[in-house]
Design an enzyme around this catalytic site. Structure first.
Site, PDB file in Angstrom:
ATOM      1  N   GLN A 132       0.830  -1.197   0.000  1.00 25.85           N
ATOM      2  CA  GLN A 132       0.000   0.000   0.000  1.00 25.85           C
ATOM      3  C   GLN A 132       0.869   1.253   0.000  1.00 25.85           C
ATOM      4  O   GLN A 132       0.579   2.224  -0.691  1.00 25.85           O
ATOM      5  CB  GLN A 132      -0.928   0.001   1.211  1.00 25.85           C
ATOM      6  CG  GLN A 132      -1.803   1.234   1.329  1.00 25.85           C
ATOM      7  CD  GLN A 132      -2.788   1.350   0.178  1.00 25.85           C
ATOM      8  OE1 GLN A 132      -3.533   0.416  -0.103  1.00 25.85           O
ATOM      9  NE2 GLN A 132      -2.796   2.494  -0.502  1.00 25.85           N
ATOM     10  N   ASP A 220      -7.555   5.771   7.517  1.00 23.41           N
ATOM     11  CA  ASP A 220      -7.993   4.414   7.187  1.00 23.41           C
ATOM     12  C   ASP A 220      -9.233   4.128   8.027  1.00 23.41           C
ATOM     13  O   ASP A 220      -9.576   4.887   8.941  1.00 23.41           O
ATOM     14  CB  ASP A 220      -6.869   3.425   7.502  1.00 23.41           C
ATOM     15  CG  ASP A 220      -7.095   2.049   6.886  1.00 23.41           C
ATOM     16  OD1 ASP A 220      -8.090   1.869   6.166  1.00 23.41           O
ATOM     17  OD2 ASP A 220      -6.274   1.150   7.138  1.00 23.41           O
ATOM     18  N   CYS A 260      -6.618   4.464   2.029  1.00 26.69           N
ATOM     19  CA  CYS A 260      -6.259   3.228   1.326  1.00 26.69           C
ATOM     20  C   CYS A 260      -7.473   2.395   0.917  1.00 26.69           C
ATOM     21  O   CYS A 260      -7.316   1.411   0.189  1.00 26.69           O
ATOM     22  CB  CYS A 260      -5.282   2.415   2.160  1.00 26.69           C
ATOM     23  SG  CYS A 260      -5.829   2.042   3.821  1.00 26.69           S
ATOM     24  N   ARG A 288      -2.020   1.129  -6.964  1.00 25.40           N
ATOM     25  CA  ARG A 288      -1.676  -0.192  -6.437  1.00 25.40           C
ATOM     26  C   ARG A 288      -1.223  -1.089  -7.590  1.00 25.40           C
ATOM     27  O   ARG A 288      -0.260  -1.857  -7.459  1.00 25.40           O
ATOM     28  CB  ARG A 288      -2.885  -0.818  -5.727  1.00 25.40           C
ATOM     29  CG  ARG A 288      -3.227  -0.248  -4.363  1.00 25.40           C
ATOM     30  CD  ARG A 288      -2.192  -0.580  -3.307  1.00 25.40           C
ATOM     31  NE  ARG A 288      -2.049  -2.023  -3.118  1.00 25.40           N
ATOM     32  CZ  ARG A 288      -2.835  -2.763  -2.338  1.00 25.40           C
ATOM     33  NH1 ARG A 288      -3.827  -2.199  -1.657  1.00 25.40           N
ATOM     34  NH2 ARG A 288      -2.609  -4.057  -2.192  1.00 25.40           N
TER      35      ARG A 288
END
Length: 301
Positions: A132, A220, A260, A288
């Protein structure tokens, strides 16, 4: 041979090499240029946890490079019925060019690496998520043109992604400020390791202090996979740690906001910010693919 179990397994120069390769692969893909650099190579993907971005990006990435990705659900492997990780690693090493593993416990990827004669990639563990961070750095570089000297602010739960980001920032010469409530701090050993590497790391309970003059705001989910039983407590404890318009206004005018994914609008991030002009979350998600293609090429080389 090299594994990627932690961000600390890479050097500054190796990260820059991966980012430059990712930029080249991204540009080639946009032009429709076919790359078969991994023709007749196979990647085994062991999954203990569900996934959208990790599975799709690795599978598509291998296809883009002319290779093949093999999805290995943990429950479908003999490892789920008692075969040792050591035996599994040695057998898979005879078939595959590399292994990526998305697991509950970090010890699983370290044991896979110990007994594998092929590269092992940590695609998420309870301790770190280095793949990530490579995508994040690619995104930041696209928007800011550089990494060194930037300030990244993490707001919320100091989880596995946060741990990897702390190490990554230390490697790349970035300042990182982590704002989280008591009991949600990042791994103490990770923070100490980053500081020993020369990293500038602030851990505070004040999100406004952390966000001041930030180039990047990052968050997150508050309730990760495996934390569902703590949902109500986590939502209460982390309520004051949302990335919202007030926090964005505290940062630099050209701040970028990252997540993310998956995101829960109205919890760790407001819908206004998530879908607003500072958000780069979908570029981040796309990256990614490109960052992992570069990583696979480097490790399989």
């Amino acid at each position: 041979m090299k594994h990627l179990l932690s961000m600390a397994d890479l050097s500054h120069d190796e990260i820059m090499e991966i980012l430059e390769m990712a930029e080249d692969l991204k540009e080639k893909r946009m032009r429709g240029k076919v790359t078969d650099l991994l023709k007749n190579k196979s990647l085994g993907m062991i999954f203990e946890k569900s996934s959208t971005r990790t599975r799709v990006s690795f599978e598509v990435g291998m296809a883009d490079l002319g290779g093949h990705a093999l999805y290995l659900n943990y429950r479908d492997l003999q490892i789920g019925r008692g075969e040792t990780i050591a035996d599994t690693a040695q057998v898979l090493s005879r078939y595959l060019a590399a292994i990526t593993a998305r697991v509950n416990n970090h010890s699983t990827v370290t044991e896979l690496a110990k007994y594998s004669s092929i590269p092992v990639i940590n695609a998420l563990s309870d301790k770190e998520h280095p793949c990530q961070i490579l995508a994040d750095f690619l995104t930041i570089k696209e928007y800011k043109s550089h990494l060194k000297g930037l300030k990244l602010t993490w707001v919320g739960d100091g989880n596995n992604v946060c741990n990897s980001m702390i190490l990554g920032c230390a490697l790349m010469g970035m300042e990182i400020a982590v704002a989280c409530p008591p009991g949600y701090e990042p791994d103490e050993d990770i923070v100490a390791q980053a500081r020993e590497m020369g990293g500038n790391v602030l851990v505070t309970s004040d999100p406004l202090e952390a966000a001041n003059d930030a180039d990047v705001l990052y968050t997150d989910v508050w309730v990760s996979m495996g934390d569902e039983d703590e949902r109500d407590k986590r939502l209460s404890d982390l309520e004051a740690y949302q990335i919202n318009s007030r926090l964005v206004e505290t940062a630099k005018n050209d701040v970028i906001v990252m997540h993310c994914l998956p995101a829960h609008r109205g919890e760790e991030i407001s819908a206004e910010v998530m879908d607003g002009p500072h958000s780069v979350v979908f570029d981040e998600a796309e990256n990614r693919l490109h960052a992992q293609k570069a990583l696979i090429l480097k490790l399989m080389a």
